[in-house]
Design a protein around this motif. Structure first.
Motif, mmCIF file in Angstrom:
data_model
loop_
_atom_site.group_PDB
_atom_site.id
_atom_site.type_symbol
_atom_site.label_atom_id
_atom_site.label_comp_id
_atom_site.label_asym_id
_atom_site.label_seq_id
_atom_site.Cartn_x
_atom_site.Cartn_y
_atom_site.Cartn_z
ATOM 1 N N SER A 110 15.230 11.190 -12.101
ATOM 2 C CA SER A 110 14.339 12.131 -12.784
ATOM 3 C C SER A 110 12.915 12.034 -12.254
ATOM 4 N N MET A 111 12.419 10.806 -12.062
ATOM 5 C CA MET A 111 11.064 10.667 -11.529
ATOM 6 C C MET A 111 10.993 11.189 -10.099
ATOM 7 N N PHE A 112 12.037 10.906 -9.316
ATOM 8 C CA PHE A 112 12.027 11.327 -7.919
ATOM 9 C C PHE A 112 11.989 12.850 -7.808
ATOM 10 N N THR A 113 12.814 13.530 -8.590
ATOM 11 C CA THR A 113 12.835 14.994 -8.494
ATOM 12 C C THR A 113 11.579 15.613 -9.109
ATOM 13 N N GLN A 114 10.976 14.931 -10.069
ATOM 14 C CA GLN A 114 9.722 15.422 -10.625
ATOM 15 C C GLN A 114 8.647 15.499 -9.548
ATOM 16 N N ILE A 115 8.674 14.531 -8.633
ATOM 17 C CA ILE A 115 7.677 14.482 -7.556
ATOM 18 C C ILE A 115 8.092 15.325 -6.354
ATOM 19 N N HIS A 116 9.395 15.329 -6.039
ATOM 20 C CA HIS A 116 9.847 15.907 -4.775
ATOM 21 C C HIS A 116 10.547 17.255 -4.902
ATOM 22 N N GLY A 117 10.811 17.687 -6.140
ATOM 23 C CA GLY A 117 11.533 18.938 -6.310
ATOM 24 C C GLY A 117 12.977 18.801 -5.857
ATOM 25 N N GLY A 118 13.605 19.922 -5.571
ATOM 26 C CA GLY A 118 14.980 19.927 -5.087
ATOM 27 C C GLY A 118 15.999 19.715 -6.191
ATOM 28 N N GLU A 119 17.223 19.469 -5.773
ATOM 29 C CA GLU A 119 18.333 19.226 -6.689
ATOM 30 C C GLU A 119 18.864 17.820 -6.460
ATOM 31 N N SER A 140 0.846 -1.190 0.000
ATOM 32 C CA SER A 140 0.000 0.000 0.000
ATOM 33 C C SER A 140 0.881 1.240 0.000
ATOM 34 N N SER A 141 0.287 2.361 -0.334
ATOM 35 C CA SER A 141 1.042 3.616 -0.368
ATOM 36 C C SER A 141 1.495 3.997 1.040
ATOM 37 N N VAL A 142 2.771 4.370 1.164
ATOM 38 C CA VAL A 142 3.318 4.814 2.448
ATOM 39 C C VAL A 142 3.505 6.331 2.409
ATOM 40 N N GLN A 143 4.366 6.771 1.526
ATOM 41 C CA GLN A 143 4.590 8.188 1.231
ATOM 42 C C GLN A 143 5.386 8.222 -0.061
ATOM 43 N N SER A 144 5.546 9.413 -0.599
ATOM 44 C CA SER A 144 6.072 9.546 -1.959
ATOM 45 C C SER A 144 7.448 8.903 -2.158
ATOM 46 N N ALA A 145 8.369 9.098 -1.217
ATOM 47 C CA ALA A 145 9.730 8.577 -1.395
ATOM 48 C C ALA A 145 9.748 7.051 -1.355
ATOM 49 N N ILE A 146 9.056 6.476 -0.397
ATOM 50 C CA ILE A 146 9.042 5.015 -0.261
ATOM 51 C C ILE A 146 8.304 4.380 -1.435
ATOM 52 N N ASP A 147 7.221 4.996 -1.873
ATOM 53 C CA ASP A 147 6.459 4.421 -2.989
ATOM 54 C C ASP A 147 7.291 4.368 -4.265
ATOM 55 N N ILE A 148 8.030 5.427 -4.560
ATOM 56 C CA ILE A 148 8.877 5.428 -5.761
ATOM 57 C C ILE A 148 10.004 4.415 -5.605
ATOM 58 N N ASN A 149 10.554 4.317 -4.409
ATOM 59 C CA ASN A 149 11.588 3.325 -4.143
ATOM 60 C C ASN A 149 11.073 1.912 -4.457
ATOM 61 N N ASN A 150 9.893 1.600 -3.940
ATOM 62 C CA ASN A 150 9.318 0.276 -4.149
ATOM 63 C C ASN A 150 8.990 0.031 -5.619
ATOM 64 N N PHE A 151 8.475 1.047 -6.289
ATOM 65 C CA PHE A 151 8.114 0.898 -7.700
ATOM 66 C C PHE A 151 9.336 0.529 -8.539
ATOM 67 N N PHE A 152 10.422 1.265 -8.351
ATOM 68 C CA PHE A 152 11.619 0.998 -9.150
ATOM 69 C C PHE A 152 12.294 -0.310 -8.746
ATOM 70 N N SER A 153 12.215 -0.653 -7.474
ATOM 71 C CA SER A 153 12.778 -1.929 -7.034
ATOM 72 C C SER A 153 12.063 -3.091 -7.719
ATOM 73 N N LEU A 154 10.737 -3.018 -7.791
ATOM 74 C CA LEU A 154 9.966 -4.037 -8.482
ATOM 75 C C LEU A 154 10.242 -4.021 -9.984
ATOM 76 N N GLN A 155 10.339 -2.834 -10.555
ATOM 77 C CA GLN A 155 10.520 -2.732 -12.003
ATOM 78 C C GLN A 155 11.855 -3.322 -12.456
ATOM 79 N N TYR A 156 12.917 -3.047 -11.713
ATOM 80 C CA TYR A 156 14.246 -3.468 -12.136
ATOM 81 C C TYR A 156 14.761 -4.705 -11.398
ATOM 82 N N GLN A 157 13.962 -5.237 -10.462
ATOM 83 C CA GLN A 157 14.324 -6.446 -9.723
ATOM 84 C C GLN A 157 15.667 -6.287 -9.009
ATOM 85 N N VAL A 158 15.820 -5.156 -8.325
ATOM 86 C CA VAL A 158 17.031 -4.897 -7.539
ATOM 87 C C VAL A 158 16.642 -4.277 -6.197
#
Length: 223
Positions: free
Chosen positions: A205-214, A96-114
């Motif tokens: 790129s996806m992370f900064t698109q959602i979270h801003g910053g540098e 389930s959704s936790v927060q933006s940083a963890i969700d993107i982490n999980n998405f990419f981990s599943l996508q790339y199997q790492v």
């Protein structure tokens, strides 16, 4: 930030590499609907793809299990974190959704199997080394369990280990208050450098698109 790979790791796996992303001045929040929806749909797709398949036979998970074996850890007892995610999906125990940083982490981990870890930089101290855990080293993980780190690959700072492709510690989790973060992608050794760069930059790129910053990234590997 200085990141080093230990010779002990390189000795056994000369093409071992990690993707490192450093974020500054980000804003962590509830995940936007787009991220929540993609995470849910992707998990449903994986569930159907896994019909009549064994999770350990997937290419990325198979490769990471072999790494654990190479350093003397039984992958049936110490599963790479991405394998744990896939086993949840196979049981339809969807993340389930936790927060933006963890969700993107999980998405990419599943996508790339790492395995991928993300850590609050303000809770880390000094330079980072990727090394093998030593006898007697341990930490409390995000689930409150104490884990022996002996012969596990760990990410460590001046205060000791804080992360691993097995499970992360509770010392530097990313929260809604996090402004600066460090992301470590424990890449498949078989991934060539150019693809490693593309994967790491895509996540950044996806992370900064959602979270801003540098942000900036690097691939750390054997020279």
């Amino acid at each position: 930030m200085e990141i080093k790979l230990s010779q002990e790791i390189i000795k056994h796996i000369p093409n071992f590499k990690v993707g490192i992303i450093e974020y500054k001045d980000i804003t962590v929040s509830e995940s936007p609907q787009m991220i929540r929806g993609r995470l849910q749909l992707f998990q449903e797709s994986i569930y159907f793809d896994l019909e009549n398949k064994n999770v350990p036979e997937l290419a990325g998970i198979q490769e990471w299990r072999s790494i654990f074996k190479k350093y003397g850890k039984d992958p049936n007892r110490y599963r790479p974190s991405v394998e744990a995610l896939y086993r949840r999906v196979q049981k339809q125990n969807y993340l389930s959704s936790v927060q933006s940083a963890i969700d993107i982490n999980n998405f990419f981990s599943l996508q790339y199997q790492v395995p991928i870890g993300i850590y609050d930089l303000n809770n880390l101290n000094g330079s980072i080394s990727i090394r093998l855990g030593m006898e007697g080293e341990e930490y409390t993980d995000l689930n409150g369990r104490i884990n022996s780190l002996n012969h596990l690959i760990v990410s460590s700072d001046n205060l000791g280990p804080f992360g691993s492709p097995f499970v992360d510690s509770d010392r530097a989790p990313v929260t809604f208050a996090t402004k600066n973060a460090l992301q470590i992608i424990y890449l498949r050794p078989s991934t060539d450098v150019e693809n490693a760069k593309r994967l790491t930059e895509s996540l950044m790129s996806m992370f900064t698109q959602i979270h801003g910053g540098e942000a900036f990234f690097q691939i750390v590997r054997c020279p």
